[in-house]
Write a protein that holds these residues in place. Structure first.
Motif, mmCIF file in Angstrom:
data_model
loop_
_atom_site.group_PDB
_atom_site.id
_atom_site.type_symbol
_atom_site.label_atom_id
_atom_site.label_comp_id
_atom_site.label_asym_id
_atom_site.label_seq_id
_atom_site.Cartn_x
_atom_site.Cartn_y
_atom_site.Cartn_z
ATOM 1 N N LYS A 1 0.836 -1.211 0.000
ATOM 2 C CA LYS A 1 0.000 0.000 0.000
ATOM 3 C C LYS A 1 0.869 1.259 0.000
ATOM 4 C CE LYS A 1 -2.847 2.391 3.409
ATOM 5 N NZ LYS A 1 -3.438 2.260 4.740
ATOM 6 N N ALA A 2 1.888 1.307 0.863
ATOM 7 C CA ALA A 2 2.776 2.477 0.928
ATOM 8 C C ALA A 2 3.569 2.620 -0.364
ATOM 9 C CB ALA A 2 3.720 2.361 2.122
ATOM 10 N N ALA A 3 3.975 1.500 -0.949
ATOM 11 C CA ALA A 3 4.749 1.558 -2.191
ATOM 12 C C ALA A 3 3.909 2.148 -3.322
ATOM 13 C CB ALA A 3 5.238 0.158 -2.570
ATOM 14 N N ILE A 4 2.635 1.739 -3.409
ATOM 15 C CA ILE A 4 1.762 2.297 -4.452
ATOM 16 C C ILE A 4 1.527 3.785 -4.196
ATOM 17 C CG2 ILE A 4 -0.534 2.188 -5.484
ATOM 18 C CD1 ILE A 4 -0.575 -0.788 -4.916
ATOM 19 N N GLN A 5 1.351 4.163 -2.923
ATOM 20 C CA GLN A 5 1.159 5.580 -2.603
ATOM 21 C C GLN A 5 2.384 6.388 -3.021
ATOM 22 O OE1 GLN A 5 -1.444 7.085 -1.852
ATOM 23 N NE2 GLN A 5 -2.666 6.188 -0.216
ATOM 24 N N ARG A 6 3.574 5.841 -2.830
ATOM 25 C CA ARG A 6 4.791 6.577 -3.229
ATOM 26 C C ARG A 6 4.855 6.753 -4.745
ATOM 27 N NH1 ARG A 6 6.992 3.597 1.051
ATOM 28 N NH2 ARG A 6 7.844 1.981 -0.318
ATOM 29 N N THR A 7 4.226 5.851 -5.472
ATOM 30 C CA THR A 7 4.159 5.986 -6.928
ATOM 31 C C THR A 7 3.130 7.035 -7.328
ATOM 32 O OG1 THR A 7 4.762 3.664 -7.195
ATOM 33 C CG2 THR A 7 3.738 4.732 -9.082
ATOM 34 N N LEU A 8 1.990 7.045 -6.624
ATOM 35 C CA LEU A 8 0.887 7.940 -6.988
ATOM 36 C C LEU A 8 1.107 9.378 -6.533
ATOM 37 C CD1 LEU A 8 -2.128 5.657 -5.960
ATOM 38 C CD2 LEU A 8 -1.544 6.330 -8.290
ATOM 39 N N LEU A 9 1.645 9.547 -5.317
ATOM 40 C CA LEU A 9 1.656 10.871 -4.687
ATOM 41 C C LEU A 9 2.428 11.944 -5.449
ATOM 42 C CD1 LEU A 9 1.716 9.911 -0.930
ATOM 43 C CD2 LEU A 9 0.131 11.519 -1.997
ATOM 44 N N PRO A 10 3.578 11.633 -6.057
ATOM 45 C CA PRO A 10 4.261 12.720 -6.775
ATOM 46 C C PRO A 10 3.392 13.396 -7.834
ATOM 47 C CG PRO A 10 5.741 10.853 -6.524
ATOM 48 C CD PRO A 10 4.386 10.406 -6.054
ATOM 49 N N VAL A 11 2.550 12.606 -8.513
ATOM 50 C CA VAL A 11 1.669 13.193 -9.528
ATOM 51 C C VAL A 11 0.479 13.874 -8.857
ATOM 52 C CG1 VAL A 11 0.303 12.717 -11.577
ATOM 53 C CG2 VAL A 11 2.390 11.435 -11.162
ATOM 54 N N LEU A 12 -0.103 13.215 -7.853
ATOM 55 C CA LEU A 12 -1.259 13.792 -7.164
ATOM 56 C C LEU A 12 -0.915 15.132 -6.529
ATOM 57 C CD1 LEU A 12 -2.667 10.586 -5.440
ATOM 58 C CD2 LEU A 12 -3.833 11.936 -7.181
ATOM 59 N N LEU A 13 0.255 15.230 -5.918
ATOM 60 C CA LEU A 13 0.654 16.484 -5.269
ATOM 61 C C LEU A 13 0.712 17.621 -6.266
ATOM 62 C CD1 LEU A 13 3.413 15.130 -2.870
ATOM 63 C CD2 LEU A 13 1.308 16.267 -2.170
ATOM 64 N N GLY A 14 1.155 17.314 -7.485
ATOM 65 C CA GLY A 14 1.185 18.345 -8.530
ATOM 66 C C GLY A 14 -0.207 18.812 -8.901
ATOM 67 N N TRP A 15 -1.146 17.860 -8.991
ATOM 68 C CA TRP A 15 -2.528 18.247 -9.301
ATOM 69 C C TRP A 15 -3.141 19.030 -8.146
ATOM 70 C CZ3 TRP A 15 -3.089 12.631 -11.242
ATOM 71 C CH2 TRP A 15 -2.750 12.568 -12.599
ATOM 72 N N PHE A 16 -2.858 18.635 -6.906
ATOM 73 C CA PHE A 16 -3.340 19.427 -5.770
ATOM 74 C C PHE A 16 -2.790 20.857 -5.847
ATOM 75 C CE2 PHE A 16 -3.385 15.242 -3.178
ATOM 76 C CZ PHE A 16 -4.653 14.939 -3.625
ATOM 77 N N ALA A 17 -1.494 20.972 -6.155
ATOM 78 C CA ALA A 17 -0.855 22.296 -6.200
ATOM 79 C C ALA A 17 -1.430 23.165 -7.305
ATOM 80 C CB ALA A 17 0.656 22.142 -6.400
ATOM 81 N N ASP A 18 -2.078 22.546 -8.288
ATOM 82 C CA ASP A 18 -2.678 23.293 -9.388
ATOM 83 C C ASP A 18 -4.025 23.881 -9.002
ATOM 84 O OD1 ASP A 18 -2.567 24.169 -12.076
ATOM 85 O OD2 ASP A 18 -3.936 22.582 -12.682
ATOM 86 N N SER A 19 -4.496 23.557 -7.795
ATOM 87 C CA SER A 19 -5.806 24.030 -7.345
ATOM 88 C C SER A 19 -5.628 25.256 -6.459
ATOM 89 C CB SER A 19 -6.514 22.929 -6.562
ATOM 90 O OG SER A 19 -5.902 22.779 -5.286
ATOM 91 N N ALA A 20 -6.764 25.793 -6.013
ATOM 92 C CA ALA A 20 -6.708 26.955 -5.129
ATOM 93 C C ALA A 20 -6.423 26.563 -3.683
ATOM 94 C CB ALA A 20 -8.024 27.734 -5.199
ATOM 95 N N ASP A 21 -6.599 25.284 -3.325
ATOM 96 C CA ASP A 21 -6.394 24.860 -1.935
ATOM 97 C C ASP A 21 -5.696 23.496 -1.894
ATOM 98 O OD1 ASP A 21 -6.399 24.531 0.776
ATOM 99 O OD2 ASP A 21 -8.550 24.903 1.044
ATOM 100 N N PRO A 22 -4.383 23.475 -2.145
ATOM 101 C CA PRO A 22 -3.646 22.207 -2.145
ATOM 102 C C PRO A 22 -3.718 21.478 -0.803
ATOM 103 C CG PRO A 22 -2.313 23.978 -3.076
ATOM 104 C CD PRO A 22 -3.508 24.618 -2.458
ATOM 105 N N ASP A 23 -3.707 22.235 0.305
ATOM 106 C CA ASP A 23 -3.741 21.598 1.634
ATOM 107 C C ASP A 23 -5.001 20.765 1.807
ATOM 108 O OD1 ASP A 23 -1.427 23.176 3.312
ATOM 109 O OD2 ASP A 23 -2.399 24.463 1.850
#
Length: 1001
Positions: A529-551
């Motif tokens: 589960k953690a390994a898959i999250q480490r694969t997903l999160l780098p891309v997800l964090l970028g999409w969050f940062a593209d929004s008005a409220d990344p937090d």
């Protein structure tokens, strides 16, 4: 002699050596210029090793023809056969560059520049290039000398003596020497100007970064000062004349072509600013006015010509400001804006061939590296290299970028830059487009060492490297954050806690400490589960940062992951279905409503996948029929009314989430699907979906209540009539269900018993739909019934008829324009519509008194209902040009003309407006203005509900919420002011139409 029909041995050998037109090559080899060497295997092998043997042979013949006599021709051929280094260099250049072949034909002695290479010639610097340009005494001879130097750079490049980084550095050094020579010519032509001023030329961009292309604008900034005792204004005018002359010397076309354009548009104020400024003027501009991109550009600044002390003083004064850029108030908004790939200006036909600006192109690597330099270079001086590849290596060494990622990006960048170099080298033209012609692609592939199938190999390698860049350029920002919190590889350099917080703040996260805690909780450990999250999160964090409220996006993702983490399909869905992860990121960071709906039943995340019909098919709203079928089946399975309505409300919550998620994804757009451009289509989709869902919910609740209290048959026929926005199929996320109830006693049932049953049904429906629950309540509002709150909640059809015949007021007839049966007895609903049609569409239209009464009511509503303290110009419902203005204007036209124009007999505002336009009741321009205002106001109301989780008619005052409303409406970071201006402008235009059509002004 070769027999007819048979190929000569030479022809066969030429084919084997890679010639594409062996017949033409055979004729060239038979010419007198190549007498004595045509059958020499050494020559054919050398030609076959070039990028384009046909081009190389043609260039060689032209060069031989241009020699001044037989002795010179023989000397060239003898040297060519005897000296392998010359053979490789000369033929390599001729096979890669038609433009340099042309140069050699015009200047047939210049081949001798390739004959000998001393050790110092292998990697010449500025001094060696200055020596090569020293004899140039005018612009034409400078061009010739420049091409001669370029010839030696190209020879080292195509033969592999230098790699792409060294070639780019040599090109930048040659540009430096050329700028110095051009400035010397300008000073010699105007000694009086030269005596008045000190002038420094600062290279920017790729020249400043020591990574220039073969053909590129050379970006510069000019700094000028008066010499001691001179008048500053006169000195600046003199410096401007010298700078302008330098630019003309390099840029103008002569018989020898041009060198390259000198571009000074990166200077303060760009084209509108003075060409030359004093140092103090530069400093004042950057301290007060400069934008973030201008500090980014200064990363590459390097003094190259003119007064060296002044150039160094410029750097010393401005470099500290560069490393403070990440602390600027608007840095995050600017970064979010810059991080969006700007491909809109590239013609659609060229996007897929763009090496520089297209997705996975050179700009992606360069921007990523520069952004990380700006964020971390203020505390780590080792990152301050102006050269992309050196800076990338420094970022990897410091743990700011993963080592494996840096290696892959370095390899991809080198390949793409080499492609760019070879494309430009052919014609010495500025282009970043991969050629479409197969011959050009074949030459390009062979020049890169792809000999077996050069065209297929080129496209395969290019796409592979572009894919690497596309995949890594976002992860570059975020993967080190995960490494910092996961700590899985002992001994690896990794981000410090301070550096991790700096990066998160720079990318828009307001609470970096909490963000790091969320990342640690999601990504730490050695579980699958953690390994898959480490694969997903780098891309997800970028999409969050593209929004008005990344937090909020990251926090909501953690909540969903905590709820579904042990569900086997959840992470597999995000990892394997292309649309799901991005759709989830958009939905979780766009506001409160959709995440709240999702948290109540996280399994609804499955709707975000690709589905069976391609991207987003799981987010397409379902129609009324399948919704009602599912809801009635839920009611049939339930043990009682309360359990049944709980199930109904669960379906409603899931479908509200589907509609909201689809609306968000369509409004934001994705990497593969642009945002929906038709705002009206988005409004109609949401209005129809929520209205159908509300109708199905009422139908299911009605069935549940009747079944529990009376079995299969209620003692009275019962229908629910939708009113207001519900009847108009225009419900928003936060709308109540405006309805009136009508019943008709069944045969043999007393009216008192029937009335009691009908009232019990309504009371129980309202109670069940508002019970405290994890699902959102549905409020039933019956205030539009006759006599309003004072009148009975339910009436018989005869009672309605009697009331309307005797007491009906004009506002009640107007309210009935939206009446449409939504649930219950269909035949009774149809008869109710037949009853009210003459009221809402009076046969004689509206009299003057009725029109005056409607106008009076409207004016009273505007003055009495506007909330205290609200800005009327930004109130979407009651403000000038808002929903009320448009709807009352349209309804007035319906009541006046509906009896004679069937197209106006609709409960939908936009449809009635279109019908009025087609009937000529309203000009097309006016109709467009009203439609635009109504759609925009509706979109704002939907946005406010999505962002805040509660309904509102005005724009939010909290900056993050307002920014989120802006993002939903298509306004990027930093453009909220434009949104408010656009709303005021649209509403103002609509009000002018309302004043004319409704008030008769």
């Amino acid at each position: 002699m070769t027999a007819p029909g048979r190929r000569s041995s030479t022809f066969t050998r030429l084919l084997r050596h890679g010639f594409t037109d062996p017949s033409a090559a055979e004729r060239l080899l038979a010419g007198e210029e190549l007498t004595g060497v045509r059958s020499d295997p050494v020559l054919l092998e050398a030609l076959g090793a070039t990028a384009d043997p046909d081009l190389a042979l043609g260039g060689l013949v032209r060069l031989l023809e241009a020699q001044p006599g037989p002795a010179a021709r023989r000397g060239l051929l003898d040297t060519l056969i005897a000296a392998k280094p010359l053979r490789d260099r000369l033929l390599g250049v001729l096979g890669a560059s038609a433009a340099l072949g042309d140069h050699l034909a015009r200047h047939p002695h210049d081949w001798q520049a390739l004959v000998t290479y001393e050790p110092q010639d292998l990697h010449p610097g500025v001094t060696e290039f200055e020596r090569g340009l020293a004899e140039a005494d005018d612009p034409v001879s400078l061009r010739v000398a420049y091409r001669r130097c370029l010839l030696s750079i190209a020879a080292r490049d195509v033969c592999g003596t230098t790699d792409v980084a060294e070639t780019a550095a040599e090109l930048a050094d040659l540009a430096t020497a050329t700028l110095r020579a051009a400035l010397a010519l300008a000073r010699a032509a105007a000694p009086d100007d030269a005596a008045l001023c000190r002038l420094a030329v600062v290279a920017m961009g790729k020249c400043g970064g020591h990574e220039l292309n073969y053909v590129s604008d050379v970006d510069v900034i000019f700094v000028g000062e008066a010499v001691e005792g001179a008048d500053e204004d006169k000195a600046l005018r003199a410096a401007t004349r010298l700078a302008s002359h330098l630019m003309r010397i390099c840029s103008e076309t002569t018989v020898e072509g041009s060198i390259w354009p000198v571009d000074a548009n990166l200077r303060p104020e760009g084209r509108n600013g003075p060409l030359v400024r004093t140092l103090s003027s530069h400093v004042a501009y950057y301290q007060r006015w400069a934008k973030t991109w201008e500090f980014q550009a200064l990363l590459k600044a390097r003094p190259v010509a003119g007064d060296p002390e002044l150039g160094e003083a410029y750097l010393a004064a401005l470099q500290p400001l560069v490393w403070q850029a990440a602390e600027r108030e608007n840095f995050v908004a600017d970064v979010q804006k810059m991080r969006r790939r700007v491909v809109e200006n590239i013609p659609v036909s060229e996007v897929d061939r763009e090496l520089k600006l297209g997705p996975g192109g050179l700009r992606d690597v360069e921007f990523a590296v520069q952004l990380l330099q700006l964020v971390h270079g203020r505390t780590d001086a080792s990152l301050r290299s102006p050269t992309t590849l050196k800076a990338l290596q420094a970022l990897a060494d410091g743990g700011y970028v993963g080592r494996a990622d840096a290696v892959q990006l370095d390899e991809a960048y080198r390949f793409l830059r080499t492609m760019e170099h070879r494309i430009q080298l052919y014609r010495l033209r500025r282009t970043h487009l991969v050629p479409e012609d197969e011959t050009d692609q074949r030459r390009l592939g062979r020049s890169l060492g792809l000999r077996t199938d050069p065209v297929a190999g080129l496209n395969r390698e290019w796409k592979r490297h572009a894919s690497v860049v596309r995949r890594l350029h976002e992860k570059l920002f975020y993967r080190p954050l995960l490494d910092a919190v996961a700590q899985l590889a002992p001994g690896e350099a990794r981000l410090s806690a301070v550096a991790a917080r700096e990066r998160l703040v720079a990318l828009g996260y307001a609470d970096p400490a909490s963000a790091l805690r969320h990342l640690e909780a999601l990504a730490s450990g050695v579980s699958r589960k953690a390994a898959i999250q480490r694969t997903l999160l780098p891309v997800l964090l970028g999409w969050f940062a593209d929004s008005a409220d990344p937090d909020a996006g990251l926090l909501n993702f953690r909540k969903v992951s905590d709820a579904l983490g042990k569900t086997p399909w959840y992470l597999r869905l995000l990892r394997d279905e292309g649309a799901a992860a991005e759709n989830l990121a958009r939905v979780l960071s766009a506001g409160r409503l959709a995440p709240d709906l999702l948290m109540r039943a996280p399994e609804a995340v499955a709707l975000l996948g690709d589905g069976d019909g391609g991207a987003g098919s799981g987010l397409e709203p379902r129609g009324r029929a399948p919704l009602e079928q599912e809801i009635l089946a839920t009611v049939r399975r339930a043990a009682g009314a309360e359990q049944a309505v709980t199930g109904v409300r669960g379906v409603r919550r899931r479908e509200l989430f589907r509609t909201a998620a689809g609306d968000i994804v369509s409004s934001y757009g994705t990497e593969t699907q642009p945002a929906e451009a038709d705002q009206g289509a988005l409004v109609d989709r949401v209005g129809a979906a929520v209205s159908d869902l509300t109708a199905a919910t009422l139908a299911g609740t009605l069935r549940a209540v009747v079944r529990e209290g009376w079995g299969d048959d209620l003692p009275t026929r019962f229908a629910i009539i939708g009113m207001g926005r519900f009847g108009g199929h225009e419900l928003g996320y936060g709308s109540d269900a405006d309805v009136v109830f009508v019943h008709e006693p069944r045969e043999g049932v007393e009216e008192r018993e029937a009335s009691q049953a009908a009232n019990r049904v309504v009371a129980e429906m309202r109670r069940l739909l508002q019970l405290p629950s994890a699902d959102p309540p549905l409020l039933i509002d019956a205030d539009l019934r006759p006599e309003g709150k004072s009148g009975p909640l339910v009436r018989t059809l005869n009672s309605y008829a009697a009331y309307y015949r005797r007491w009906s007021l004009v506002w009640e007839a107007q309210a009935l324009l939206r009446a449409e049966p939504v649930a219950g007895d269909e035949e009774l609903g149809r008869r109710f519509v037949e009853l009210v049609d003459p009221l809402r569409y009076p046969a004689d239209g509206l009299g003057d008194d009725a029109v005056r009464e409607i106008r009076r009511l409207k004016a009273r509503m505007e003055s009495e209902r506007m909330p205290r303290g609200a800005d009327p110009k930004l109130h979407t419902k009651l403000g000038p040009g808002g929903l009320s203005d448009v709807e009352w204007t349209v309804q007035l036209l319906q009541m006046r003309h509906g009896s004679t124009l069937p197209g106006l007999r609709t409960t939908r505002t936009r449809a009635a407006l279109a019908a009025a336009r087609e009937a000529g009741l309203i000009e097309a321009e006016h109709a467009g203005t009203l439609d635009e205002a109504w759609v925009l106001a509706t979109r704002v109301r939907n946005a406010v509900m999505l962002v805040r989780g509660r309904a509102g008619d005005t724009f939010p005052s909290e900056p993050r919420e307002l920014a989120a409303v802006g993002r939903y409406l298509g306004y990027g970071p930093g453009h909220v002011g434009e949104l408010l201006d656009a709303y005021r402008r649209t509403a103002r235009r609509a009000r002018a139409v309302v004043d004319e059509l409704f008030y008769g002004a």
